[in-house]
Design a protein around this motif. Structure first.
Motif, PDB file in Angstrom:
ATOM      1  N   ASP A   1      -6.845  -8.166 -10.940  1.00  0.00           N
ATOM      2  CA  ASP A   1      -7.142  -7.290  -9.804  1.00  0.00           C
ATOM      3  C   ASP A   1      -5.953  -7.330  -8.853  1.00  0.00           C
ATOM      4  N   PRO A   2      -5.239  -6.214  -8.693  1.00  0.00           N
ATOM      5  CA  PRO A   2      -4.026  -6.269  -7.865  1.00  0.00           C
ATOM      6  C   PRO A   2      -4.293  -6.298  -6.370  1.00  0.00           C
ATOM      7  N   ASP A   3      -5.495  -5.940  -5.935  1.00  0.00           N
ATOM      8  CA  ASP A   3      -5.730  -5.820  -4.493  1.00  0.00           C
ATOM      9  C   ASP A   3      -5.523  -7.128  -3.727  1.00  0.00           C
ATOM     10  N   PRO A   4      -6.127  -8.256  -4.166  1.00  0.00           N
ATOM     11  CA  PRO A   4      -5.861  -9.511  -3.436  1.00  0.00           C
ATOM     12  C   PRO A   4      -4.385  -9.910  -3.483  1.00  0.00           C
ATOM     13  N   LEU A   5      -3.712  -9.567  -4.576  1.00  0.00           N
ATOM     14  CA  LEU A   5      -2.294  -9.903  -4.681  1.00  0.00           C
ATOM     15  C   LEU A   5      -1.480  -9.110  -3.666  1.00  0.00           C
ATOM     16  N   ARG A   6      -1.831  -7.835  -3.486  1.00  0.00           N
ATOM     17  CA  ARG A   6      -1.105  -7.020  -2.516  1.00  0.00           C
ATOM     18  C   ARG A   6      -1.260  -7.567  -1.103  1.00  0.00           C
ATOM     19  N   GLU A   7      -2.450  -8.077  -0.816  1.00  0.00           N
ATOM     20  CA  GLU A   7      -2.679  -8.618   0.532  1.00  0.00           C
ATOM     21  C   GLU A   7      -1.688  -9.728   0.848  1.00  0.00           C
ATOM     22  N   VAL A   8      -1.311 -10.483  -0.204  1.00  0.00           N
ATOM     23  CA  VAL A   8      -0.370 -11.585  -0.009  1.00  0.00           C
ATOM     24  C   VAL A   8       1.066 -11.115  -0.163  1.00  0.00           C
ATOM     25  N   LEU A   9       1.348 -10.371  -1.250  1.00  0.00           N
ATOM     26  CA  LEU A   9       2.723 -10.057  -1.613  1.00  0.00           C
ATOM     27  C   LEU A   9       3.282  -8.869  -0.845  1.00  0.00           C
ATOM     28  N   ASP A  10       2.452  -7.870  -0.565  1.00  0.00           N
ATOM     29  CA  ASP A  10       2.970  -6.692   0.126  1.00  0.00           C
ATOM     30  C   ASP A  10       3.273  -6.962   1.589  1.00  0.00           C
ATOM     31  N   CYS A  11       2.662  -8.000   2.162  1.00  0.00           N
ATOM     32  CA  CYS A  11       2.935  -8.291   3.564  1.00  0.00           C
ATOM     33  C   CYS A  11       4.296  -8.957   3.758  1.00  0.00           C
ATOM     34  N   ARG A  12       5.027  -9.176   2.670  1.00  0.00           N
ATOM     35  CA  ARG A  12       6.362  -9.761   2.796  1.00  0.00           C
ATOM     36  C   ARG A  12       7.343  -8.809   3.467  1.00  0.00           C
ATOM     37  N   VAL A  13       7.027  -7.490   3.454  1.00  0.00           N
ATOM     38  CA  VAL A  13       7.944  -6.512   4.036  1.00  0.00           C
ATOM     39  C   VAL A  13       7.190  -5.548   4.939  1.00  0.00           C
ATOM     40  N   ARG A  14       7.917  -4.927   5.838  1.00  0.00           N
ATOM     41  CA  ARG A  14       7.366  -3.824   6.630  1.00  0.00           C
ATOM     42  C   ARG A  14       8.297  -2.621   6.450  1.00  0.00           C
ATOM     43  N   TYR A  15       7.692  -1.470   6.280  1.00  0.00           N
ATOM     44  CA  TYR A  15       8.451  -0.248   6.025  1.00  0.00           C
ATOM     45  C   TYR A  15       8.710   0.510   7.324  1.00  0.00           C
ATOM     46  N   GLU A  16       9.889   1.118   7.394  1.00  0.00           N
ATOM     47  CA  GLU A  16      10.245   2.000   8.501  1.00  0.00           C
ATOM     48  C   GLU A  16      10.626   3.347   7.902  1.00  0.00           C
ATOM     49  N   THR A  17       9.979   4.407   8.377  1.00  0.00           N
ATOM     50  CA  THR A  17      10.133   5.715   7.730  1.00  0.00           C
ATOM     51  C   THR A  17      10.546   6.811   8.705  1.00  0.00           C
ATOM     52  N   ASP A  18      11.171   6.448   9.816  1.00  0.00           N
ATOM     53  CA  ASP A  18      11.496   7.451  10.832  1.00  0.00           C
ATOM     54  C   ASP A  18      12.951   7.914  10.773  1.00  0.00           C
ATOM     55  N   ARG A  19      13.609   7.704   9.606  1.00  0.00           N
ATOM     56  CA  ARG A  19      15.012   8.129   9.485  1.00  0.00           C
ATOM     57  C   ARG A  19      15.158   9.213   8.416  1.00  0.00           C
ATOM     58  N   ILE A  20      14.172  10.081   8.282  1.00  0.00           N
ATOM     59  CA  ILE A  20      14.253  11.134   7.274  1.00  0.00           C
ATOM     60  C   ILE A  20      14.058  12.494   7.955  1.00  0.00           C
TER      61      ILE A  20
END
Length: 770
Positions: free
Chosen positions: A431-450
């Protein structure tokens, strides 16, 4: 020898040293049957082996063995006998094209394709090179009984059809017959070559004869390695997430043969966990081989090194383009490449899938080794859109007929649920959802330069120069060169990575980059997307030029990979650069992008504009793949993949041309249509860099066909488009089969020590300097 017919001569005129035709046919039949025994097609292999060289029991062929130059095709005779004795059977539909094509390749069933040198099957079957001795033919073991001819195929069909009852649009029987033909052809060709090799080149055949470790021994080695690896791991959230992936893979391995999905966010230990699943699953289901397929050659090499460190050299075969050609090399690895006779194969998607659809004997030899196996498809999202229907259909039929399990592994699992042509539903391993909670929080995305807020090149360079350690990934090689040179003029510790560099050159740069990162030294890298899949680097900040959502997420996997930056995490900045926009011109010229890349970039833009930074979460990724995989233009883009599927599953009736064959595929047309990479449009240029390169060039000039030379030259080569070959003609020269870059031919620095191969027009490329 009651009949005095021979299959092969020796190096003397003494016929007592020649191989008898009877011995050769019996040997090939036994070997081909053994290859197909695990999947119930042993009679197909046995009968193909018994009859493949029946045409040698003729006076014209025997005269050729004694020096006659009269052309003679011995292949059709055995196929003609099959049609005479077993018309209309599944065995005939598989064995006839295999016998006819066992030397030159399998042609189309009833037509001759454009520029196809292979005669259609109907034309081959109409040939009569001379009467076969009926006494010899009658002395061969009897054909199988009619009651067992269709059992294997039809049982597999019944099993597959029962699981696909909800999908009434497509019947898999034609695809199963196509795959059964591929297995029969592979087993016949490989057995024929191996028996001939044992007679003609016994010393080479002896190289193949070594003890391969059994699957339980491989599991023992793997478990010992993992125990050592995990003993020194800190108790961090990332480590716990990786441990959960490994535990889920071991638990899921008890399932029967099938299709599986493994979605693990980048940095979650996907490679080793998928191997744990493959080993346990193979033991649970009696599977003989593990094939680990990866889209990029550089990652194949890296993964193969890791696998050899775990399992030993004798257990792991590495196969990609750099070891695919060199017919004079008799090393064990080169011989095993021919038929994948190793317990673990690490290879490319191109080698795996193009072999499964090939009509040529050399490339088809390995196909029977994909039966009764576990196939792990890493980075499955990179499978070409235009070939998805044919590819997924093949995986479904490999499971049903070939007793093959496939693991679809990725950090960004593509939305394939509605694309399986026969209605399969892969089992999710973890189940990838619990993994994302841990692993995806390693980064934050910034999308205001497009869009309207796109960065001018000057501002992009200034911002990148402000970080001690930063990775910037752009969409084209030209953009990477321009940005690298502009950044290098501004600050130190700047590196470039792209496929314009030779593989060894890239490996050297990556070694320096990893060293600087580990020592905390300034390190600013500008790269094309080659860094996104499987390259183990860890930056605190990553800039990614706007593209498809999956590539942005993959690039983010190079940021804060080990989760050491605390709650704040790493930064992933999605941007556009004004100068890199297509058609802007200016001092750096234009930056053309393919229609495919423009489309995917447009999807990424629309989702980001709608969702902002959350565009890179699971819902955003699935929305992206939904758009991408349901666009008919992309599904047909650059390929004849949809037509390939139609050719296989059409169930065309050729009775009017080939009585007794209710189904016969257009094998040559299918092979031409299924091309993951059209290498016909590329040329390889050898770049002799530095003293070692000059030394290698001297070896090439001395003997360009020397054994073992091919791979070393490939490691120092770069591919160029053939339509650009004319531009390079003044600066390259042919040495044997190689094009060699002559860096002194009027354009010094055509291969740049930092950015690799330039076009002649790029040598004096303008550089932005603040």
């Amino acid at each position: 020898m009651a009949y005095g017919y021979y299959a092969h001569t020796s190096d003397t005129d003494d016929e007592s040293t020649w191989q008898s035709l009877e011995d050769h046919l019996l040997n090939v039949a036994a070997m081909a049957a053994c290859f197909l025994l695990p999947i119930g097609l042993e009679e197909y292999g046995r009968y193909a082996g018994l009859l493949h060289d029946l045409g040698k029991a003729t006076q014209p062929f025997q005269a050729r063995l004694h020096g006659s130059r009269q052309p003679f095709d011995h292949s059709p005779a055995g196929a003609q006998l099959v049609l005479e004795k077993l018309p209309g059977t599944a065995l005939a539909m598989c064995v006839v094209p295999a016998i006819c094509g066992h030397h030159r390749g399998m042609g189309d069933a009833g037509r001759q394709g454009e520029n196809d040198r292979l005669a259609p099957l109907a034309v081959q079957l109409a040939k009569s090179g001379g009467p076969v001795d009926p006494g010899f033919a009658g002395s061969l073991p009897a054909a199988p009984g009619a009651e067992c001819l269709d059992s294997a195929v039809l049982e597999a069909h019944a099993s597959l059809a029962s699981k696909m009852a909800s999908n009434e649009r497509r019947n898999p029987l034609s695809y199963l017959l196509y795959l059964a033909t591929r297995f029969t052809y592979s087993a016949l060709v490989d057995a024929d070559w191996l028996d001939t090799e044992r007679f003609v080149r016994l010393e080479v055949a002896a190289v193949r004869d070594f003890e391969r470790p059994a699957m339980d021994e491989l599991k023992r080695r793997f478990d010992m390695y993992m125990e050592r690896k995990l003993s020194g791991v800190d108790d961090s959230s990332v480590s716990r997430a990786r441990a959960r992936v490994l535990s889920d893979c071991r638990a899921g391995a008890d399932a029967p043969v099938g299709l599986f999905s493994l979605e693990v966010p980048t940095g979650g230990g996907k490679t080793l966990s998928s191997m744990a699943f493959a080993l346990d699953h193979a033991l649970r289901n009696g599977l003989e081989r593990i094939v680990y397929a990866i889209p990029f050659t550089s990652i194949v090499e890296q993964t193969a090194r890791e696998m050899r460190a775990i399992f030993g050299d004798e257990a792991v075969l590495e196969h990609h383009s750099a070891v695919d050609v060199d017919p004079e090399d008799d090393s064990r690895r080169r011989l095993l490449v021919q038929n994948w006779d190793a317990p673990i194969v690490v290879t490319t998607n191109v080698q795996l899938f193009e072999s499964l659809f090939s009509n040529r004997p050399a490339r088809s030899r390995k196909v029977h080794s994909m039966a009764n196996a576990v196939i792990v498809l890493d980075e499955v999202q990179t499978l070409p859109d235009g070939l998805l229907t044919a590819t997924l259909g093949m995986l479904e039929c490999l499971r049903a007929l070939g007793h093959t399990s496939t693991v679809l592994a990725s950090a960004t699992q593509p939305g394939l649920s509605t694309l399986w042509p026969f209605g399969s539903r892969p089992v999710q391993i973890t189940d990838p959802d619990p993994l994302r909670e841990v692993l995806d929080c390693r980064v934050r995305y910034e999308t205001d330069r497009i869009g309207a807020d796109a960065l001018p090149l000057e501002e992009l360079v200034e911002e990148l120069a402000g970080y001690d350690q930063v990775l910037c990934v752009v969409n084209t090689k030209k953009a990477a060169r321009v940005l690298f040179r502009s950044l290098a003029a501004r600050s130190g510790g700047v590196y470039h990575l792209s496929t314009a560099m030779t593989p060894d050159h890239r490996a050297e740069v990556l070694g320096e980059v990893r060293g600087r990162l580990s020592r905390g030294e300034p390190c600013r890298v500008v790269s094309t997307q080659l860094v996104e899949a499987g390259v183990d680097v860890d930056f605190p900040v990553v800039f990614r030029e706007l593209t498809g959502i999956d590539s942005i997420v993959q690039a983010a996997g190079r940021c804060n990979r080990e989760g050491r930056l605390g709650a704040q995490g790493g930064r992933v900045v999605v941007f556009e650069c004004e100068e890199f926009a297509e058609g802007t011109g200016g001092a750096h010229g234009s930056f053309p992008q393919s229609p495919w890349m423009r489309t995917l970039k447009g999807y990424g833009r629309s989702i980001i504009e709608d969702r902002g930074p959350s565009a890179m979460d699971d819902a955003g990724v699935q929305e992206y793949f939904q758009k991408r995989h349901h666009n008919p233009e992309l599904l047909d883009h650059g390929h004849e993949g949809v037509e390939v599927f139609r050719e296989i599953t059409s169930g065309k009736a050729w009775q009017h041309r080939i009585p007794g064959l209710p189904y016969a595929a257009d094998h040559s047309t299918i092979a031409r249509g299924y091309r993951m990479i059209d290498d016909r449009d590329e040329e390889v240029v050898f770049v002799p860099r530095g003293p070692e390169g000059e030394s290698l060039l001297a070896e090439v000039e001395s003997d360009p066909f020397a054994p073992g030379l091919f791979q070393r030259v490939q490691r120092e080569s770069v591919s160029i488009s053939r339509f650009k070959k004319e531009e390079y003609e003044p600066y390259v020269r042919a040495v044997g089969p190689w094009l060699v870059l002559d860096n002194g031919a009027g354009v010094p620095g055509l291969y740049d020590a930092q950015v690799g191969l330039l076009g002649p027009e790029d040598v004096e490329m303008p550089v932005f300097i603040d």
